[in-house]
Motif scaffolding. Structure first.
Motif, PDB file in Angstrom:
ATOM      1  N   SER A   1       9.086 -13.898 -13.215  1.00  0.00           N
ATOM      2  CA  SER A   1       8.570 -13.986 -11.837  1.00  0.00           C
ATOM      3  C   SER A   1       7.094 -13.565 -11.804  1.00  0.00           C
ATOM      4  O   SER A   1       6.293 -14.130 -11.071  1.00  0.00           O
ATOM      5  N   LYS A   2       6.725 -12.573 -12.632  1.00  0.00           N
ATOM      6  CA  LYS A   2       5.316 -12.140 -12.660  1.00  0.00           C
ATOM      7  C   LYS A   2       4.444 -13.261 -13.231  1.00  0.00           C
ATOM      8  O   LYS A   2       3.337 -13.496 -12.759  1.00  0.00           O
ATOM      9  N   TRP A   3       4.955 -13.945 -14.250  1.00  0.00           N
ATOM     10  CA  TRP A   3       4.206 -15.062 -14.838  1.00  0.00           C
ATOM     11  C   TRP A   3       4.054 -16.196 -13.818  1.00  0.00           C
ATOM     12  O   TRP A   3       2.967 -16.762 -13.654  1.00  0.00           O
TER      13      TRP A   3
ATOM     14  N   ALA B   1       0.804  -1.232   0.000  1.00  0.00           N
ATOM     15  CA  ALA B   1       0.000   0.000   0.000  1.00  0.00           C
ATOM     16  C   ALA B   1       0.832   1.275   0.000  1.00  0.00           C
ATOM     17  O   ALA B   1       0.271   2.362  -0.124  1.00  0.00           O
ATOM     18  N   THR B   2       2.169   1.152   0.132  1.00  0.00           N
ATOM     19  CA  THR B   2       2.999   2.352   0.044  1.00  0.00           C
ATOM     20  C   THR B   2       3.463   2.594  -1.395  1.00  0.00           C
ATOM     21  O   THR B   2       4.088   3.595  -1.693  1.00  0.00           O
ATOM     22  N   GLY B   3       3.173   1.662  -2.293  1.00  0.00           N
ATOM     23  CA  GLY B   3       3.575   1.803  -3.689  1.00  0.00           C
ATOM     24  C   GLY B   3       2.601   2.678  -4.465  1.00  0.00           C
ATOM     25  O   GLY B   3       1.587   3.131  -3.924  1.00  0.00           O
ATOM     26  N   GLN B   4       2.897   2.899  -5.760  1.00  0.00           N
ATOM     27  CA  GLN B   4       2.052   3.829  -6.503  1.00  0.00           C
ATOM     28  C   GLN B   4       0.629   3.292  -6.734  1.00  0.00           C
ATOM     29  O   GLN B   4      -0.333   4.035  -6.543  1.00  0.00           O
ATOM     30  N   VAL B   5       0.481   2.032  -7.083  1.00  0.00           N
ATOM     31  CA  VAL B   5      -0.879   1.519  -7.315  1.00  0.00           C
ATOM     32  C   VAL B   5      -1.589   1.274  -5.984  1.00  0.00           C
ATOM     33  O   VAL B   5      -2.761   1.647  -5.811  1.00  0.00           O
ATOM     34  N   GLY B   6      -0.854   0.682  -5.031  1.00  0.00           N
ATOM     35  CA  GLY B   6      -1.452   0.395  -3.725  1.00  0.00           C
ATOM     36  C   GLY B   6      -2.000   1.652  -3.075  1.00  0.00           C
ATOM     37  O   GLY B   6      -3.142   1.677  -2.590  1.00  0.00           O
TER      38      GLY B   6
ATOM     39  N   VAL C   1      14.082 -11.954 -15.831  1.00  0.00           N
ATOM     40  CA  VAL C   1      13.703 -12.543 -14.544  1.00  0.00           C
ATOM     41  C   VAL C   1      12.415 -11.905 -14.007  1.00  0.00           C
ATOM     42  O   VAL C   1      11.505 -12.599 -13.540  1.00  0.00           O
ATOM     43  N   TYR C   2      12.324 -10.562 -14.101  1.00  0.00           N
ATOM     44  CA  TYR C   2      11.133  -9.886 -13.583  1.00  0.00           C
ATOM     45  C   TYR C   2       9.857 -10.430 -14.256  1.00  0.00           C
ATOM     46  O   TYR C   2       8.904 -10.828 -13.584  1.00  0.00           O
ATOM     47  N   GLY C   3       9.873 -10.437 -15.595  1.00  0.00           N
ATOM     48  CA  GLY C   3       8.695 -10.903 -16.344  1.00  0.00           C
ATOM     49  C   GLY C   3       8.368 -12.345 -15.998  1.00  0.00           C
ATOM     50  O   GLY C   3       7.193 -12.705 -15.819  1.00  0.00           O
TER      51      GLY C   3
ATOM     52  N   PHE D   1       8.131  -6.849  -6.371  1.00  0.00           N
ATOM     53  CA  PHE D   1       9.533  -6.486  -6.575  1.00  0.00           C
ATOM     54  C   PHE D   1       9.592  -6.014  -8.021  1.00  0.00           C
ATOM     55  O   PHE D   1       9.445  -6.807  -8.949  1.00  0.00           O
ATOM     56  N   ASN D   2       9.784  -4.700  -8.217  1.00  0.00           N
ATOM     57  CA  ASN D   2       9.614  -4.141  -9.561  1.00  0.00           C
ATOM     58  C   ASN D   2      10.888  -3.640 -10.208  1.00  0.00           C
ATOM     59  O   ASN D   2      10.827  -2.975 -11.240  1.00  0.00           O
ATOM     60  N   GLY D   3      12.034  -3.948  -9.611  1.00  0.00           N
ATOM     61  CA  GLY D   3      13.307  -3.533 -10.214  1.00  0.00           C
ATOM     62  C   GLY D   3      13.631  -4.475 -11.366  1.00  0.00           C
ATOM     63  O   GLY D   3      14.178  -5.559 -11.161  1.00  0.00           O
TER      64      GLY D   3
HETATM   65  N1  LIG Z   1       5.261   0.122 -12.404  1.00  0.00           N
HETATM   66  C1  LIG Z   1       4.867  -0.367 -13.573  1.00  0.00           C
HETATM   67  O1  LIG Z   1       5.068   0.237 -14.642  1.00  0.00           O
HETATM   68  C2  LIG Z   1       4.110  -1.684 -13.632  1.00  0.00           C
HETATM   69  C3  LIG Z   1       3.669  -2.145 -14.866  1.00  0.00           C
HETATM   70  C4  LIG Z   1       2.912  -3.305 -14.901  1.00  0.00           C
HETATM   71  C5  LIG Z   1       2.608  -3.985 -13.739  1.00  0.00           C
HETATM   72  N2  LIG Z   1       3.059  -3.532 -12.553  1.00  0.00           N
HETATM   73  C6  LIG Z   1       2.702  -4.299 -11.350  1.00  0.00           C
HETATM   74  O2  LIG Z   1       1.786  -3.545 -10.566  1.00  0.00           O
HETATM   75  C7  LIG Z   1       1.989  -3.796  -9.175  1.00  0.00           C
HETATM   76  C8  LIG Z   1       2.143  -2.475  -8.438  1.00  0.00           C
HETATM   77  O3  LIG Z   1       3.183  -1.734  -9.046  1.00  0.00           O
HETATM   78  P1  LIG Z   1       3.639  -0.304  -8.535  1.00  0.00           P
HETATM   79  O4  LIG Z   1       4.072   0.434  -9.732  1.00  0.00           O
HETATM   80  O5  LIG Z   1       2.626   0.254  -7.610  1.00  0.00           O
HETATM   81  O6  LIG Z   1       4.940  -0.727  -7.718  1.00  0.00           O
HETATM   82  P2  LIG Z   1       5.666   0.018  -6.517  1.00  0.00           P
HETATM   83  O7  LIG Z   1       5.359   1.455  -6.522  1.00  0.00           O
HETATM   84  O8  LIG Z   1       7.081  -0.450  -6.570  1.00  0.00           O
HETATM   85  O9  LIG Z   1       4.945  -0.646  -5.266  1.00  0.00           O
HETATM   86  C9  LIG Z   1       5.187  -1.966  -4.876  1.00  0.00           C
HETATM   87  C10 LIG Z   1       4.998  -2.039  -3.386  1.00  0.00           C
HETATM   88  O10 LIG Z   1       5.257  -3.376  -2.943  1.00  0.00           O
HETATM   89  C11 LIG Z   1       6.074  -3.282  -1.782  1.00  0.00           C
HETATM   90  N3  LIG Z   1       6.758  -4.535  -1.527  1.00  0.00           N
HETATM   91  C12 LIG Z   1       7.946  -4.974  -2.006  1.00  0.00           C
HETATM   92  N4  LIG Z   1       8.223  -6.185  -1.479  1.00  0.00           N
HETATM   93  C13 LIG Z   1       7.192  -6.500  -0.655  1.00  0.00           C
HETATM   94  C14 LIG Z   1       6.899  -7.595   0.178  1.00  0.00           C
HETATM   95  N5  LIG Z   1       7.742  -8.632   0.297  1.00  0.00           N
HETATM   96  N6  LIG Z   1       5.753  -7.597   0.888  1.00  0.00           N
HETATM   97  C15 LIG Z   1       4.904  -6.557   0.808  1.00  0.00           C
HETATM   98  N7  LIG Z   1       5.118  -5.480   0.049  1.00  0.00           N
HETATM   99  C16 LIG Z   1       6.257  -5.456  -0.684  1.00  0.00           C
HETATM  100  C17 LIG Z   1       6.989  -2.118  -2.078  1.00  0.00           C
HETATM  101  O11 LIG Z   1       7.634  -1.641  -0.917  1.00  0.00           O
HETATM  102  P3  LIG Z   1       9.129  -1.031  -1.049  1.00  0.00           P
HETATM  103  O12 LIG Z   1       8.998   0.121  -2.003  1.00  0.00           O
HETATM  104  O13 LIG Z   1       9.453  -0.623   0.338  1.00  0.00           O
HETATM  105  O14 LIG Z   1       9.974  -2.122  -1.599  1.00  0.00           O
HETATM  106  C18 LIG Z   1       5.963  -1.123  -2.610  1.00  0.00           C
HETATM  107  O15 LIG Z   1       5.250  -0.519  -1.555  1.00  0.00           O
HETATM  108  C19 LIG Z   1       3.215  -4.709  -9.095  1.00  0.00           C
HETATM  109  O16 LIG Z   1       2.786  -6.029  -8.947  1.00  0.00           O
HETATM  110  C20 LIG Z   1       3.886  -4.563 -10.450  1.00  0.00           C
HETATM  111  O17 LIG Z   1       4.572  -5.728 -10.808  1.00  0.00           O
HETATM  112  C21 LIG Z   1       3.803  -2.381 -12.455  1.00  0.00           C
END
Ligand SMILES: NC(=O)c1ccc[n+]([C@@H]2O[C@H](COP(=O)([O-])OP(=O)(O)OC[C@H]3O[C@@H](n4cnc5c(N)ncnc54)[C@H](OP(=O)(O)O)[C@@H]3O)[C@@H](O)[C@H]2O)c1
Length: 309
Positions: A138-140, A17-22, A134-136, A71-73
């Motif tokens: 892991s998502k799959w 929930a601290t991430g951009q979508v959450g 690896v990222y792709g 994990f989005n790196g």
């Molecule tokens: N960003 C994109 O362009 C994109 C595109 C397609 C799909 N997505 C997917 O959409 C989802 C949300 O993306 P987002 O852009 O909102 O990503 P984000 O901003 O990186 O947010 C991800 C959140 O997950 C947290 N997190 C990491 N490891 C965790 C764990 N073990 N347990 C609980 N929380 C954890 C992160 O915390 P920390 O920051 O402290 O690590 C962060 O708060 C992800 O599943 C991503 O794969 C993203």
């Protein structure tokens, strides 16, 4: 169902929930009386921990879990395999198993990176996946685990997500434009930018329909309307930003991705077809351009606030 059931808000628990979508989902749900929402960041709920998952589910007893943890790196994943799979694949499986035991459906965010990007007319949900890194992968694996363990799921694949803060293409572009005289952006990677707030709107609209009885579990695609490339997207960001501040950047150069080597290969096309979502839920794609101008406005609003504090 009793009348009381209808008047109770639907309880959702958001991970990551601290991430951009959450954070966008928490904010969107907070604004709607239909939902009651708990958002947990990684410090409160680490989805790699079975104990923490069970503890939080028992504590909050949500009607639905929305998994935005990830994990989005994309480059880091190439040398941090273990951590990447632990969150994006095994973490999703643990969450799905615990939710399954309590009959709690899960909404999960996935990515265009499950495809290799060789097809540029728009990937459909049932197109063959072929992750490039690896990222792709892991998502799959995370998607597959959820499908295997919990039939009551929604998987929403999105692309090029942006918001006013955090680490995304918009904020990175603004940082570079403030500090560099020349910026290079690639012209041969195409996709549809998607505002985190727009994705939140879509997730909550899907959930409302599911809660009201729509039998529509499965995998869907969503992205903002209008295909663009990274260079044009960058140009649009810069042009909007120039309305708010004087940038150091004097030149924006269009280059091929081959001039921009990265640790992980990226799909050259991230275009997702979103017809299944429209046909099933009646949800339309919103143009990313209007969301972008709002996001840039919010970005400068909070920057101004931060400078004053
Ligand atoms: N960003 C994109 O362009 C994109 C595109 C397609 C799909 N997505 C997917 O959409 C989802 C949300 O993306 P987002 O852009 O909102 O990503 P984000 O901003 O990186 O947010 C991800 C959140 O997950 C947290 N997190 C990491 N490891 C965790 C764990 N073990 N347990 C609980 N929380 C954890 C992160 O915390 P920390 O920051 O402290 O690590 C962060 O708060 C992800 O599943 C991503 O794969 C993203």
């Amino acid at each position: 169902m009793t009348f009381e059931d209808y008047t109770q808000p639907v309880k959702i628990l958001v991970t990551g929930a601290t991430g951009q979508v959450g954070s966008a989902i928490v904010q969107g749900a907070d604004d709607e009386p239909f939902f009651s929402v708990v958002g947990l960041g990684p410090k409160e709920l680490d989805i790699t921990s079975q104990e923490q998952i069970r503890e939080k589910l028992d504590l909050y007893l949500p009607d639905y879990v929305i998994n935005c943890a990830g994990f989005n790196g994309v480059d880091a994943a190439q040398h941090e395999h273990e951590r990447c799979y632990a969150v994006n694949a095994e973490g999703v499986e643990k969450l799905a198993a615990a939710c399954g035991d309590l009959s709690i459906p899960v909404v999960h965010l996935s990515s265009d990176f499950v495809f290799d990007g060789h097809y540029d007319s728009g990937y459909r949900e049932d197109d063959e996946v072929s992750p490039l890194g690896v990222y792709g992968d892991s998502k799959w694996q995370g998607e597959e685990a959820l499908r295997r363990v919990l039939p009551q799921h929604l998987i929403l694949r999105a692309s090029w997500i942006f918001s006013e803060s955090g680490n995304n293409f918009v904020t990175r572009t603004l940082e570079r434009a403030r500090s560099q005289l020349e910026i290079k952006a690639v012209n041969d990677r195409i996709g549809n930018p998607t505002a985190a707030s727009d994705l939140a709107r879509v997730v909550l609209a899907m959930l409302k329909q599911i809660h009201n009885g729509a039998e529509a579990w499965g995998t869907y695609h969503y992205c903002g309307a209008e295909v663009t490339n990274r260079y044009s997207f960058c140009k649009e960001i810069i042009s909007l930003a120039m309305g708010y501040e004087e940038l150091a950047m004097e030149k924006l150069t269009s280059v091929s991705a081959s001039h921009y080597p990265k640790e992980a290969q990226r799909p050259s096309s991230s275009v997702l077809e979103c017809k299944k979502l429209l046909n099933t839920f009646g949800i339309h794609q919103r143009p990313w351009r209007s969301d972008l101008s709002e996001v840039i406005r919010f970005h400068y609003q909070s920057r101004k606030q931060a400078l004053q504090d």
